[in-house]
Design a protein around this motif. Sequence first.
Motif, PDB file in Angstrom:
ATOM      1  N   CYS A 143       0.727  -1.341   0.143  1.00 55.42           N
ATOM      2  CA  CYS A 143      -0.092  -0.076  -0.162  1.00 55.42           C
ATOM      3  C   CYS A 143       0.819   1.309  -0.041  1.00 55.42           C
ATOM      4  CB  CYS A 143      -1.044   0.023   0.984  1.00 55.42           C
ATOM      5  SG  CYS A 143      -0.151   0.076   2.704  1.00 55.42           S
ATOM      6  N   ASN A 201       3.312   1.864   2.804  1.00 55.93           N
ATOM      7  CA  ASN A 201       4.601   1.284   2.486  1.00 55.93           C
ATOM      8  C   ASN A 201       5.696   2.030   1.542  1.00 55.93           C
ATOM      9  OD1 ASN A 201       4.895  -1.109   3.921  1.00 55.93           O
ATOM     10  ND2 ASN A 201       5.136  -2.446   2.057  1.00 55.93           N
ATOM     11  N   CYS A 240       4.618  -6.886   1.460  1.00 58.41           N
ATOM     12  CA  CYS A 240       3.278  -6.741   1.833  1.00 58.41           C
ATOM     13  C   CYS A 240       2.764  -8.363   1.883  1.00 58.41           C
ATOM     14  CB  CYS A 240       2.454  -6.318   0.529  1.00 58.41           C
ATOM     15  SG  CYS A 240       0.751  -6.273   0.847  1.00 58.41           S
ATOM     16  N   SER A 241       1.909  -8.493   2.889  1.00 57.78           N
ATOM     17  CA  SER A 241       1.411  -9.920   3.119  1.00 57.78           C
ATOM     18  C   SER A 241      -0.164  -9.692   2.992  1.00 57.78           C
ATOM     19  CB  SER A 241       1.472 -10.222   4.953  1.00 57.78           C
ATOM     20  OG  SER A 241       3.149 -10.456   4.975  1.00 57.78           O
ATOM     21  N   ILE A 242      -0.803  -8.848   2.396  1.00 60.14           N
ATOM     22  CA  ILE A 242      -2.100  -8.858   2.362  1.00 60.14           C
ATOM     23  C   ILE A 242      -2.927  -9.919   1.753  1.00 60.14           C
ATOM     24  CG2 ILE A 242      -2.677  -7.506   0.228  1.00 60.14           C
ATOM     25  CD1 ILE A 242      -4.162  -6.329   3.584  1.00 60.14           C
ATOM     26  N   CYS A 258       5.569  -5.742   6.187  1.00 59.97           N
ATOM     27  CA  CYS A 258       4.670  -6.678   6.560  1.00 59.97           C
ATOM     28  C   CYS A 258       5.009  -8.069   6.497  1.00 59.97           C
ATOM     29  CB  CYS A 258       3.290  -6.442   5.941  1.00 59.97           C
ATOM     30  SG  CYS A 258       2.564  -4.758   6.359  1.00 59.97           S
ATOM     31  N   ARG A 313       1.345  -4.862  11.617  1.00 57.69           N
ATOM     32  CA  ARG A 313       1.620  -3.530  11.892  1.00 57.69           C
ATOM     33  C   ARG A 313       1.040  -3.154  13.431  1.00 57.69           C
ATOM     34  NH1 ARG A 313       3.411   0.303   7.809  1.00 57.69           N
ATOM     35  NH2 ARG A 313       3.797  -1.047   6.101  1.00 57.69           N
ATOM     36  N   GLN A 368      -4.409   3.575   8.068  1.00 57.59           N
ATOM     37  CA  GLN A 368      -5.374   2.246   7.681  1.00 57.59           C
ATOM     38  C   GLN A 368      -7.106   2.772   7.858  1.00 57.59           C
ATOM     39  OE1 GLN A 368      -4.721   0.035   5.975  1.00 57.59           O
ATOM     40  NE2 GLN A 368      -2.390  -0.441   6.061  1.00 57.59           N
TER      41      GLN A 368
END
Length: 436
Positions: A11, A14, A47-49, A81, A168, A199
């Motif tokens: 995102c 980041n 990122c781990s989303i 993340c 986070r 967020q």
Amino acid sequence: MKKAYIETYGCQMNVNDTEVIFAILREAGYERTEKMEEAGLVMANTCSIRDNAEQRIWGRLDVFNQQKKARPGVLVGIVGCMAERLKDKLLDNGKVDLVVGPDAYRSLPRLLEAITPDKPQIDVLLSRDETYADITPVRTDRTGISAFISIMRGCNNVCSYCVVPYTRGAERSRDAHSIIREACDVYSRGYKEVTLLGQNVDSYLWKSSDETVNFARLLERVAAIAPDLRVRFATSHPKDISDEVIETMAAHPNICRHIHLPVQSGSSRMLEKMRRKYDREWYLERVAKIRSLIPDCGLTTDVIAGFCSETEEDHRETLSLMEEVGFDWAFMFAYSERPGTLAQRNYPDDVPADVKNRRLNEIIELQNRKSLERYRAQVGKEVEVLVEGPSKRDPAQLCGRASNNMMCVFPALDRKSGTYVKVKVKDCTSATLICE
Ligand code: SAH
Ligand code: SF4
Ligand code: F3S
């Protein structure tokens, strides 16, 4: 000076974190490079989303390791993340020298100092109060016109599908004075737009001994810096976006007419299961409020297809909500189960992949049609654009965004980046206004 190369995934937060990291690395004697082949330190801010976000990083790690083989001494780091989620598991295959979580960037100089070939370093401690408030990010945007400013970190919402609260940590708001100072600083260096990031920006709340600043007040203060400084923000949460915020936007023309308001699903049953803490009716009421106070407001959203136990009926409710609202644009995803989340622990990921993808495609198709409608509705109108620079497709054209966040292209003439121009929309695609 040694050189550091960082690839950023995920995102906008980041993107801003990478700028903070470059500022911290400067203390350790590293300057920024955009060429991996000349860097002594090669990193990915990760990122781990969704699972595919992590798969991409594993692929990049192999590429980074080719650098290590070709140039002994090169250090490889995983930060962000995915570093926080996987911790020392990232050290297992010997490909990584450095693992640092989102709240531990201040320890980078110390960790870099301590690395030896057989002693990789790791710091993934989360913090209750770290906001990097005192660090002036090294801007990485190409144009020098639009800057990201993080106003908070972490998230307290625990949406059942989401990994962010685990990567986070808890929500904390940054000192309001440091935010204003940073915004003034970028404005004085020629920037014309700031995007306030969190967020859930609507839950921003900062208190000192003599004042309390909520998000509406913060917006107002940033907007007051200068009339020609545009203010944007992301992300808003439907459960928290207040009338006060919408009224503040309406009262300040330099707060851009755009709200990113992720809906996730149009089914109240799904929203409950996602723990979003609003239902379909609440969401539609917020949209009605926004449109009544700011009729020309651009609205964008995020949608997840195929969350646990989603039926055809639930899916149709998502389609009907999208039809009813008419978003300008949407980010649309197939549900990806994330280890450790409430959903992963409590609900089977039971919508078959082919059904998920078919539903996602229906969502995308509907949104493409809606985007085209929304963009077409602008044809004939006059809009004010902040010039960002040459258009990617045609250097004889310039591009920039309208207040509602729609991308515009128009003949360059002698206009310069960072100035405002009034253009007339004469045509469009589903993602660009073609203007004169
Ligand atoms: N804080 C923001 C969004 C952060 S993540 C908010 O609350 O809206 C960005 C988007 O990724 C989310 O809005 C959601 O649509 C999507 N997302 C998050 N977790 C996901 C998952 N497990 N699978 C698929 N999409 C996901
Ligand atoms: Fe994730 Fe929900 Fe927090 Fe957004 S609000 S980051 S979706 S937990
Ligand atoms: Fe990804 Fe972390 Fe942002 S998981 S979306 S980089 S907060």
